[in-house]
Design a protein around this motif. Sequence first.
Motif, PDB file in Angstrom:
ATOM      1  N   GLY A 236      52.759  32.682  53.572  1.00  0.00           N
ATOM      2  CA  GLY A 236      53.356  32.909  52.263  1.00  0.00           C
ATOM      3  C   GLY A 236      53.626  31.612  51.534  1.00  0.00           C
ATOM      4  O   GLY A 236      53.986  31.604  50.365  1.00  0.00           O
ATOM      5  N   ASN A 237      53.456  30.495  52.220  1.00  0.00           N
ATOM      6  CA  ASN A 237      53.740  29.184  51.633  1.00  0.00           C
ATOM      7  C   ASN A 237      52.456  28.549  51.133  1.00  0.00           C
ATOM      8  O   ASN A 237      51.779  27.839  51.857  1.00  0.00           O
ATOM      9  N   THR A 238      52.127  28.810  49.889  1.00  0.00           N
ATOM     10  CA  THR A 238      50.907  28.240  49.335  1.00  0.00           C
ATOM     11  C   THR A 238      51.176  26.848  48.783  1.00  0.00           C
ATOM     12  O   THR A 238      52.268  26.558  48.301  1.00  0.00           O
ATOM     13  N   LEU A 239      50.187  25.989  48.874  1.00  0.00           N
ATOM     14  CA  LEU A 239      50.301  24.633  48.338  1.00  0.00           C
ATOM     15  C   LEU A 239      49.729  24.519  46.932  1.00  0.00           C
ATOM     16  O   LEU A 239      50.019  23.572  46.221  1.00  0.00           O
ATOM     17  N   LEU A 240      48.897  25.468  46.557  1.00  0.00           N
ATOM     18  CA  LEU A 240      48.203  25.374  45.277  1.00  0.00           C
ATOM     19  C   LEU A 240      48.765  26.395  44.299  1.00  0.00           C
ATOM     20  O   LEU A 240      48.424  27.569  44.362  1.00  0.00           O
ATOM     21  N   PRO A 241      49.613  25.961  43.374  1.00  0.00           N
ATOM     22  CA  PRO A 241      50.186  26.884  42.390  1.00  0.00           C
ATOM     23  C   PRO A 241      49.087  27.471  41.497  1.00  0.00           C
ATOM     24  O   PRO A 241      48.043  26.847  41.275  1.00  0.00           O
ATOM     25  N   ILE A 242      49.333  28.640  40.985  1.00  0.00           N
ATOM     26  CA  ILE A 242      48.361  29.337  40.147  1.00  0.00           C
ATOM     27  C   ILE A 242      47.962  28.498  38.941  1.00  0.00           C
ATOM     28  O   ILE A 242      46.781  28.413  38.593  1.00  0.00           O
ATOM     29  N   SER A 243      48.918  27.848  38.316  1.00  0.00           N
ATOM     30  CA  SER A 243      48.582  27.036  37.135  1.00  0.00           C
ATOM     31  C   SER A 243      47.638  25.889  37.508  1.00  0.00           C
ATOM     32  O   SER A 243      46.723  25.560  36.750  1.00  0.00           O
ATOM     33  N   PHE A 244      47.832  25.300  38.678  1.00  0.00           N
ATOM     34  CA  PHE A 244      46.934  24.236  39.145  1.00  0.00           C
ATOM     35  C   PHE A 244      45.532  24.791  39.372  1.00  0.00           C
ATOM     36  O   PHE A 244      44.540  24.184  38.972  1.00  0.00           O
ATOM     37  N   LEU A 245      45.437  25.956  40.020  1.00  0.00           N
ATOM     38  CA  LEU A 245      44.133  26.567  40.275  1.00  0.00           C
ATOM     39  C   LEU A 245      43.416  26.876  38.968  1.00  0.00           C
ATOM     40  O   LEU A 245      42.208  26.647  38.840  1.00  0.00           O
ATOM     41  N   ARG A 246      44.156  27.389  37.984  1.00  0.00           N
ATOM     42  CA  ARG A 246      43.551  27.681  36.680  1.00  0.00           C
ATOM     43  C   ARG A 246      43.018  26.400  36.029  1.00  0.00           C
ATOM     44  O   ARG A 246      41.919  26.373  35.473  1.00  0.00           O
ATOM     45  N   GLN A 247      43.818  25.341  36.086  1.00  0.00           N
ATOM     46  CA  GLN A 247      43.384  24.074  35.495  1.00  0.00           C
ATOM     47  C   GLN A 247      42.153  23.542  36.218  1.00  0.00           C
ATOM     48  O   GLN A 247      41.201  23.069  35.587  1.00  0.00           O
ATOM     49  N   LEU A 248      42.154  23.629  37.526  1.00  0.00           N
ATOM     50  CA  LEU A 248      41.034  23.144  38.312  1.00  0.00           C
ATOM     51  C   LEU A 248      39.761  23.913  37.975  1.00  0.00           C
ATOM     52  O   LEU A 248      38.700  23.317  37.742  1.00  0.00           O
ATOM     53  N   ILE A 249      39.862  25.223  37.906  1.00  0.00           N
ATOM     54  CA  ILE A 249      38.704  26.050  37.559  1.00  0.00           C
ATOM     55  C   ILE A 249      38.189  25.709  36.169  1.00  0.00           C
ATOM     56  O   ILE A 249      36.979  25.664  35.928  1.00  0.00           O
ATOM     57  N   SER A 250      39.106  25.419  35.251  1.00  0.00           N
ATOM     58  CA  SER A 250      38.681  25.119  33.878  1.00  0.00           C
ATOM     59  C   SER A 250      37.863  23.838  33.791  1.00  0.00           C
ATOM     60  O   SER A 250      37.108  23.649  32.844  1.00  0.00           O
ATOM     61  N   PHE A 251      37.965  22.958  34.778  1.00  0.00           N
ATOM     62  CA  PHE A 251      37.200  21.715  34.755  1.00  0.00           C
ATOM     63  C   PHE A 251      35.750  21.891  35.207  1.00  0.00           C
ATOM     64  O   PHE A 251      34.924  21.022  34.960  1.00  0.00           O
ATOM     65  N   TYR A 252      35.425  23.000  35.877  1.00  0.00           N
ATOM     66  CA  TYR A 252      34.039  23.214  36.295  1.00  0.00           C
ATOM     67  C   TYR A 252      33.167  23.366  35.064  1.00  0.00           C
ATOM     68  O   TYR A 252      33.465  24.133  34.160  1.00  0.00           O
ATOM     69  N   GLY A 253      32.080  22.597  35.024  1.00  0.00           N
ATOM     70  CA  GLY A 253      31.170  22.646  33.885  1.00  0.00           C
ATOM     71  C   GLY A 253      31.649  21.846  32.690  1.00  0.00           C
ATOM     72  O   GLY A 253      30.946  21.700  31.706  1.00  0.00           O
ATOM     73  N   ASP A 254      32.837  21.293  32.755  1.00  0.00           N
ATOM     74  CA  ASP A 254      33.430  20.505  31.672  1.00  0.00           C
ATOM     75  C   ASP A 254      32.989  19.049  31.837  1.00  0.00           C
ATOM     76  O   ASP A 254      32.573  18.623  32.918  1.00  0.00           O
ATOM     77  N   GLN A 255      33.120  18.279  30.782  1.00  0.00           N
ATOM     78  CA  GLN A 255      32.796  16.855  30.852  1.00  0.00           C
ATOM     79  C   GLN A 255      33.708  16.124  31.840  1.00  0.00           C
ATOM     80  O   GLN A 255      33.354  15.069  32.349  1.00  0.00           O
ATOM     81  N   MET A 256      34.862  16.700  32.131  1.00  0.00           N
ATOM     82  CA  MET A 256      35.825  16.067  33.040  1.00  0.00           C
ATOM     83  C   MET A 256      35.487  16.300  34.513  1.00  0.00           C
ATOM     84  O   MET A 256      36.091  15.701  35.380  1.00  0.00           O
ATOM     85  N   GLN A 257      34.534  17.160  34.788  1.00  0.00           N
ATOM     86  CA  GLN A 257      34.222  17.514  36.162  1.00  0.00           C
ATOM     87  C   GLN A 257      33.912  16.285  37.011  1.00  0.00           C
ATOM     88  O   GLN A 257      34.260  16.248  38.188  1.00  0.00           O
ATOM     89  N   MET A 258      33.314  15.271  36.442  1.00  0.00           N
ATOM     90  CA  MET A 258      32.944  14.066  37.185  1.00  0.00           C
ATOM     91  C   MET A 258      34.173  13.222  37.534  1.00  0.00           C
ATOM     92  O   MET A 258      34.183  12.538  38.543  1.00  0.00           O
ATOM     93  N   VAL A 259      35.210  13.286  36.727  1.00  0.00           N
ATOM     94  CA  VAL A 259      36.385  12.439  36.907  1.00  0.00           C
ATOM     95  C   VAL A 259      37.407  13.071  37.854  1.00  0.00           C
ATOM     96  O   VAL A 259      38.082  12.373  38.603  1.00  0.00           O
ATOM     97  N   VAL A 260      37.504  14.388  37.827  1.00  0.00           N
ATOM     98  CA  VAL A 260      38.567  15.089  38.552  1.00  0.00           C
ATOM     99  C   VAL A 260      38.570  14.798  40.052  1.00  0.00           C
ATOM    100  O   VAL A 260      39.630  14.509  40.618  1.00  0.00           O
ATOM    101  N   PRO A 261      37.425  14.843  40.763  1.00  0.00           N
ATOM    102  CA  PRO A 261      37.479  14.607  42.208  1.00  0.00           C
ATOM    103  C   PRO A 261      38.095  13.256  42.589  1.00  0.00           C
ATOM    104  O   PRO A 261      38.956  13.191  43.468  1.00  0.00           O
TER     105      PRO A 261
END
Length: 192
Positions: free
Chosen positions: A70-95
Motif C-alpha cells: 500500500g506504500n507507493t513511491l510514485l504519486p499519481i501526479s508524478f506518473l501523469r507528468q512522466l507519461i506526458s513527457f513521452y514523445g515530447d521534446q523533453m523526453q531526451m532530458v528527463v532520464p
Amino acid sequence: MAKNDSPITIKKYANRRLYNTGTSTYVTLDDLAVMVKKGENFIVQDAKSGEDITHSVLTQIIFEQESKTGNTLLPISFLRQLISFYGDQMQMVVPSYLEHSMQAFTEQQSQMREQINKAFGDTPIGKNLQMPMQLVEEQVRRNTEMFHKAMQMFSPFMNAPQPKETKKAEAKDIDELKEQLRALQSKLDNLG
C-alpha cells in the motif's frame, strides 16, 4: 560476495524464468530487487537473442513493488507528468535529470542521517523523528521547485496555468504524503 566492476548476467528464458549466471541458480524478481538494494550490479539478457532487457525487467520490479504494498513511491501526479513527457521534446532530458535528482536525494539523505546521528546519537531526542521528517519535507519541496524551474527553462508550455484537476490531484497527493508521515511518526512515538 565481493563486488567487482563487471555486472552479473541474468538470463531470462522464454518461460519467464530468470537464471543468475553468477550463482548458477534460478532467481525471482524479488531476488533481483534485493540485489538492487544491496548495490549489486547486474544486466538481464534474453536467453535466446542475447538482447539487453535490463530496463524492462527493472520496470517490472517497480510495477510489482508498487502493486504489492500500500506504500507507493510514485504519486499519481508524478506518473501523469512522466507519461506526458513521452514523445515530447523533453523526453531526451528527463532520464538524466531524474538520475541526477535521485543521486542528489540519496546523498542528501545520507548526509542528513549522518548529521542526526552526530547531533543526537542514541538519545530520546534522536529517536524522535519529528524534526528529521520536517527536514525531509523541506528537501522534497526544494527538489520539486528545482524540477519545475528546470522544466520551465526547456518548455515554455510549463508556464501555462495548471488545470484545477491537476492542482486538486497534487494537493491530494501532498495530503496523502502528510498522512503517511503522521502515521509513521505515530508508530515511532509508540516504539519510543
